[in-house]
Write a protein that holds these residues in place. Sequence first.
Motif, PDB file in Angstrom:
ATOM      1  N   ALA A   1       0.765  -1.170   0.181  1.00  0.00           N
ATOM      2  CA  ALA A   1      -0.117   0.117   0.033  1.00  0.00           C
ATOM      3  C   ALA A   1       0.805   1.337   0.084  1.00  0.00           C
ATOM      4  CB  ALA A   1      -0.936  -0.094   1.159  1.00  0.00           C
ATOM      5  N   GLU A   2       1.866   1.164   0.870  1.00  0.00           N
ATOM      6  CA  GLU A   2       2.812   2.339   0.860  1.00  0.00           C
ATOM      7  C   GLU A   2       3.662   2.599  -0.500  1.00  0.00           C
ATOM      8  OE1 GLU A   2       4.091   2.061   5.543  1.00  0.00           O
ATOM      9  OE2 GLU A   2       5.737   1.304   3.980  1.00  0.00           O
ATOM     10  N   LEU A   3       4.109   1.586  -1.096  1.00  0.00           N
ATOM     11  CA  LEU A   3       4.790   1.710  -2.350  1.00  0.00           C
ATOM     12  C   LEU A   3       3.882   2.195  -3.393  1.00  0.00           C
ATOM     13  CD1 LEU A   3       6.580  -1.814  -2.249  1.00  0.00           C
ATOM     14  CD2 LEU A   3       7.673   0.478  -2.375  1.00  0.00           C
ATOM     15  N   GLY A   4       2.458   1.864  -3.477  1.00  0.00           N
ATOM     16  CA  GLY A   4       1.368   2.231  -4.267  1.00  0.00           C
ATOM     17  C   GLY A   4       1.030   3.765  -4.278  1.00  0.00           C
ATOM     18  N   GLU A   5       1.020   4.168  -3.100  1.00  0.00           N
ATOM     19  CA  GLU A   5       0.763   5.584  -2.682  1.00  0.00           C
ATOM     20  C   GLU A   5       2.173   6.344  -3.235  1.00  0.00           C
ATOM     21  OE1 GLU A   5      -1.597   7.226  -1.448  1.00  0.00           O
ATOM     22  OE2 GLU A   5      -2.898   5.512  -1.248  1.00  0.00           O
ATOM     23  N   ALA A   6       3.420   5.804  -2.972  1.00  0.00           N
ATOM     24  CA  ALA A   6       4.633   6.632  -3.255  1.00  0.00           C
ATOM     25  C   ALA A   6       4.646   6.722  -4.834  1.00  0.00           C
ATOM     26  CB  ALA A   6       5.837   5.808  -2.864  1.00  0.00           C
ATOM     27  N   ILE A   7       4.332   5.544  -5.593  1.00  0.00           N
ATOM     28  CA  ILE A   7       4.243   5.692  -7.145  1.00  0.00           C
ATOM     29  C   ILE A   7       3.289   6.587  -7.596  1.00  0.00           C
ATOM     30  CG2 ILE A   7       3.706   4.037  -9.134  1.00  0.00           C
ATOM     31  CD1 ILE A   7       5.092   1.759  -7.474  1.00  0.00           C
ATOM     32  N   GLY A   8       2.025   6.374  -7.028  1.00  0.00           N
ATOM     33  CA  GLY A   8       0.906   7.534  -7.186  1.00  0.00           C
ATOM     34  C   GLY A   8       1.216   9.019  -7.127  1.00  0.00           C
TER      35      GLY A   8
END
Length: 208
Positions: free
Chosen positions: A49-56
């Motif tokens: 979830a953190e990685l997805g947010e960062a990429i977003g």
Amino acid sequence: MHGEAQPDRRGAAEGEPSESQKSSRADTIVDRHLGRILISRDEIAARVAELGEAIGRDYAGRSPLLVGVLKGAVVFTADLLRAIPRPSAMDFMAVSSYGSGTRSSGVVRLTADLSISIEGRDVIIVEDVIDSGRTISYLRRNLATRHPRSLALCVLLDKVARREVDVEVDYVGFAIPDEFVVGYGLDYDGRHRNLADLAVLDPVAAPV
Ligand code: PRP
């Protein structure tokens, strides 16, 4: 793993054996069994979830294309795609290493290519694990020749101690020790990819 029967590709706890050590070990290790959980499904979900947010955030105004590397990265790629809060796409490719025995020769070849052009796209290569770094080094070079607008790398597990080739990693899930890990897409001889947690696989010695 490169070749389904190459249990040493992720190093396990034995380190780097010589050829004679390998054959002697083959006589004493008959199988491996599931050991402790290294990273739980909840920890994985939170980090994805953190990685997805960062990429977003990093790709604001753009639509990244995730390129998952078969087979190990399938599960991670699918979860990561859903964790990115903006339009995103995915495709897959597969690679294999030349060479025999339990060590990769380091020569990587493409066994399945992308289904679409990446020219002008914002590409993020998604890997389950970086070990020596040779696979991802090959993939970066290969994809760079196709003129993407940008090229980044997201890896779930980074075995830093095993690195033989310098690799620039943009997003890392977890740095892990040099242990043989299965689950969440990672296998031993084709098995255990369906485990929800990441577990350590321990050697089982043959009875003497
Ligand atoms: C793993 C992983 C990488 C490679 C990393 O693939 O998915 O592609 O090994 O090793 P390296 O950094 O030493 O090159 P594997 O060979 O286990 O195949 P799989 O994904 O099909 O299980």
